[in-house]
Enzyme design. Structure first.
Site, PDB file in Angstrom:
ATOM      1  N   GLY A 162      48.438 -26.496 -25.605  1.00  0.00           N
ATOM      2  CA  GLY A 162      49.689 -27.056 -26.130  1.00  0.00           C
ATOM      3  C   GLY A 162      50.327 -28.054 -25.179  1.00  0.00           C
ATOM      4  O   GLY A 162      51.066 -28.948 -25.616  1.00  0.00           O
ATOM      5  N   GLU A 187      48.605 -31.188 -25.889  1.00  0.00           N
ATOM      6  CA  GLU A 187      49.048 -31.597 -27.233  1.00  0.00           C
ATOM      7  C   GLU A 187      50.470 -32.167 -27.205  1.00  0.00           C
ATOM      8  O   GLU A 187      50.772 -33.139 -27.898  1.00  0.00           O
ATOM      9  CB  GLU A 187      48.939 -30.401 -28.188  1.00  0.00           C
ATOM     10  N   ALA A 225      50.421 -23.302 -24.876  1.00  0.00           N
ATOM     11  CA  ALA A 225      51.316 -22.407 -25.609  1.00  0.00           C
ATOM     12  C   ALA A 225      51.314 -21.065 -24.892  1.00  0.00           C
ATOM     13  O   ALA A 225      50.368 -20.753 -24.161  1.00  0.00           O
ATOM     14  CB  ALA A 225      50.833 -22.265 -27.041  1.00  0.00           C
TER      15      ALA A 225
HETATM   16  C1  HXC Z   1      51.339 -17.700 -20.756  1.00  0.00           C
HETATM   17  C2  HXC Z   1      50.612 -18.450 -18.716  1.00  0.00           C
HETATM   18  C3  HXC Z   1      49.890 -19.500 -19.329  1.00  0.00           C
HETATM   19  C4  HXC Z   1      49.956 -19.609 -20.753  1.00  0.00           C
HETATM   20  C5  HXC Z   1      49.594 -19.637 -17.212  1.00  0.00           C
HETATM   21  N1  HXC Z   1      50.382 -18.570 -17.405  1.00  0.00           N
HETATM   22  N2  HXC Z   1      49.271 -20.220 -18.352  1.00  0.00           N
HETATM   23  N3  HXC Z   1      51.319 -17.575 -19.436  1.00  0.00           N
HETATM   24  N4  HXC Z   1      50.684 -18.686 -21.416  1.00  0.00           N
HETATM   25  N5  HXC Z   1      49.349 -20.596 -21.430  1.00  0.00           N
HETATM   26  C6  HXC Z   1      50.934 -17.665 -16.408  1.00  0.00           C
HETATM   27  C7  HXC Z   1      49.884 -16.740 -15.832  1.00  0.00           C
HETATM   28  O1  HXC Z   1      49.690 -15.635 -16.684  1.00  0.00           O
HETATM   29  C8  HXC Z   1      50.505 -16.333 -14.520  1.00  0.00           C
HETATM   30  O2  HXC Z   1      51.496 -15.355 -14.736  1.00  0.00           O
HETATM   31  C9  HXC Z   1      51.221 -17.615 -14.096  1.00  0.00           C
HETATM   32  O3  HXC Z   1      51.391 -18.401 -15.277  1.00  0.00           O
HETATM   33  C10 HXC Z   1      50.419 -18.428 -13.091  1.00  0.00           C
HETATM   34  O4  HXC Z   1      49.113 -18.653 -13.645  1.00  0.00           O
HETATM   35  P1  HXC Z   1      47.766 -18.348 -12.815  1.00  0.00           P
HETATM   36  O5  HXC Z   1      46.688 -18.214 -13.803  1.00  0.00           O
HETATM   37  O6  HXC Z   1      47.977 -17.217 -11.875  1.00  0.00           O
HETATM   38  O7  HXC Z   1      47.634 -19.696 -11.976  1.00  0.00           O
HETATM   39  P2  HXC Z   1      46.291 -20.387 -11.466  1.00  0.00           P
HETATM   40  O8  HXC Z   1      45.327 -19.372 -10.938  1.00  0.00           O
HETATM   41  O9  HXC Z   1      46.737 -21.482 -10.560  1.00  0.00           O
HETATM   42  O10 HXC Z   1      45.591 -21.029 -12.767  1.00  0.00           O
HETATM   43  C11 HXC Z   1      46.245 -22.074 -13.475  1.00  0.00           C
HETATM   44  C12 HXC Z   1      45.583 -22.246 -14.879  1.00  0.00           C
HETATM   45  C13 HXC Z   1      45.566 -20.886 -15.628  1.00  0.00           C
HETATM   46  C14 HXC Z   1      44.145 -22.786 -14.723  1.00  0.00           C
HETATM   47  C15 HXC Z   1      46.400 -23.293 -15.645  1.00  0.00           C
HETATM   48  O11 HXC Z   1      46.887 -20.334 -15.577  1.00  0.00           O
HETATM   49  C16 HXC Z   1      45.142 -20.968 -17.053  1.00  0.00           C
HETATM   50  O12 HXC Z   1      43.957 -21.110 -17.360  1.00  0.00           O
HETATM   51  N6  HXC Z   1      46.103 -20.840 -17.984  1.00  0.00           N
HETATM   52  C17 HXC Z   1      45.838 -20.762 -19.407  1.00  0.00           C
HETATM   53  C18 HXC Z   1      45.495 -22.111 -19.955  1.00  0.00           C
HETATM   54  C19 HXC Z   1      45.221 -22.030 -21.431  1.00  0.00           C
HETATM   55  O13 HXC Z   1      44.328 -21.334 -21.905  1.00  0.00           O
HETATM   56  N7  HXC Z   1      46.003 -22.767 -22.219  1.00  0.00           N
HETATM   57  C20 HXC Z   1      45.874 -22.817 -23.650  1.00  0.00           C
HETATM   58  C21 HXC Z   1      46.797 -21.797 -24.289  1.00  0.00           C
HETATM   59  S1  HXC Z   1      46.601 -21.773 -26.050  1.00  0.00           S
HETATM   60  P3  HXC Z   1      51.646 -14.063 -13.799  1.00  0.00           P
HETATM   61  O14 HXC Z   1      52.731 -13.280 -14.450  1.00  0.00           O
HETATM   62  O15 HXC Z   1      50.317 -13.409 -13.748  1.00  0.00           O
HETATM   63  O16 HXC Z   1      52.037 -14.651 -12.468  1.00  0.00           O
HETATM   64  C22 HXC Z   1      47.368 -23.182 -26.550  1.00  0.00           C
HETATM   65  C23 HXC Z   1      47.198 -23.687 -27.947  1.00  0.00           C
HETATM   66  C24 HXC Z   1      47.632 -22.756 -28.927  1.00  0.00           C
HETATM   67  O17 HXC Z   1      48.014 -23.823 -25.842  1.00  0.00           O
HETATM   68  C25 HXC Z   1      46.978 -23.031 -30.218  1.00  0.00           C
HETATM   69  C26 HXC Z   1      46.106 -21.919 -30.639  1.00  0.00           C
HETATM   70  C27 HXC Z   1      46.811 -20.750 -31.184  1.00  0.00           C
END
Ligand code: HXC
Length: 257
Positions: free
Chosen positions: A108, A111, A65
């Site tokens: 998400g 999911e 998400a």
């Molecule tokens: C918003 C996101 C994002 C996310 C990545 N990006 N995941 N933006 N929401 N979930 C964005 C980053 O901010 C970044 O933007 C760009 O995408 C590239 O990501 P990087 O981190 O630079 O890439 P990389 O180093 O290759 O790492 C990839 C990754 C990492 C391991 C997937 O991005 C990551 O850990 N993402 C978050 C994963 C996460 O926590 N997901 C769960 C979300 S909560 P910029 O602008 O800096 O280039 C959820 C459930 C919700 O899903 C329910 C609870 C409320």
């Protein structure tokens, strides 16, 4: 004009829905949710479609998400909007949905893949529920569907630690149906979807509904439901055609009725 966040393509009787927010690794914001639900419902309602494929990019199916969109929300604004509630309509689609997962399927994203009926994974796929690292928890069905898919102890380990699972482990755990080389993922998903879409639609819908019921109801009730739906298929033309074609040693011509 900005690019659509979900790209829609029709190939024969298959509708492909591709997430298209590459700069955010296909993070699922509310615009994506609305577009994906609308596209899936349109495919479900279209008699010319027999199967749906959901895909992302090579690097990410979806990285979760959208964290930026959620960061400043409160319990009140989330409850009032029933945040993530719209995805229930996606999970309720009656036609089979195949998730073709390459790269990250996190939070998400994982999911969403689990809301689909079959997950095909590229050997590059990584699955995880990392919400714990953000100080929250799965909110799009992950705690429920992951536990049903891979069992309680592994679901606990993944959701409580945020650890990612690679494609091989996901296949061993029963989360994914099959792993293929990344370059073959699209072809494998299209081949499977085309096969399913060629089958009798009433039989396909009945099988999906019956298998879905397996994780919702007691065994006796589920088996009885299956038998009644099986009986009902004998009211359709495709049952006569399928069985006649077998006995005449020819390919059936299903009319999906
Ligand atoms: C918003 C996101 C994002 C996310 C990545 N990006 N995941 N933006 N929401 N979930 C964005 C980053 O901010 C970044 O933007 C760009 O995408 C590239 O990501 P990087 O981190 O630079 O890439 P990389 O180093 O290759 O790492 C990839 C990754 C990492 C391991 C997937 O991005 C990551 O850990 N993402 C978050 C994963 C996460 O926590 N997901 C769960 C979300 S909560 P910029 O602008 O800096 O280039 C959820 C459930 C919700 O899903 C329910 C609870 C409320």
């Amino acid at each position: 004009m900005s690019e659509p966040v979900v790209l829609v393509e029709t190939v024969g009787r298959v509708r492909v829905l591709r997430l298209n927010r590459p700069k955010a690794l296909n993070a699922l914001n509310r615009e994506v949710a609305a577009a994906m639900v609308a596209a899936a419902q349109a495919a479900d309602a279209d008699p010319a479609i027999g199967c749906i494929v959901v895909a992302g990019s090579e690097k990410a199916f979806a990285a979760g998400a959208d964290i930026a969109e959620m960061k400043d929300q409160t319990a009140g604004t989330m409850a009032a909007a029933d945040w993530f509630g719209e995805w229930e309509a996606f999970a309720a689609v009656r036609k089979p949905v195949i998730a073709a997962v390459s790269g990250y399927a996190l939070g998400g994203g994982c999911e969403l893949a689990m809301m689909c009926d079959i997950i095909l994974a590229a050997d590059t796929a990584k699955f995880g529920q990392p919400e714990i690292k953000l100080g929250v928890m799965p909110g799009m069905g992950g705690s429920q569907r992951l536990a049903r898919a891979i069992g309680q102890t592994k679901a606990m380990e993944m959701c409580l630690s945020g650890r990612m699972m690679d494609a091989a482990e996901a296949e061993r755990s029963g989360l994914v149906a099959r792993v293929v080389p990344a370059t073959e993922l699209h072809g494998a998903a299209m081949e499977l979807a085309t096969t399913i879409a060629s089958m009798s639609l009433p039989a396909v819908l009945s099988i999906k509904e019956s298998i879905r019921r397996a994780s919702e109801v007691a065994l006796t009730e589920g088996v009885r439901f299956e038998r009644r739906v099986f009986h009902a298929l004998f009211a359709g033309r495709d049952q006569t055609e399928g069985m006649t074609a077998f006995l005449e040693k020819r390919t059936p011509q299903f009319t999906h009725e």
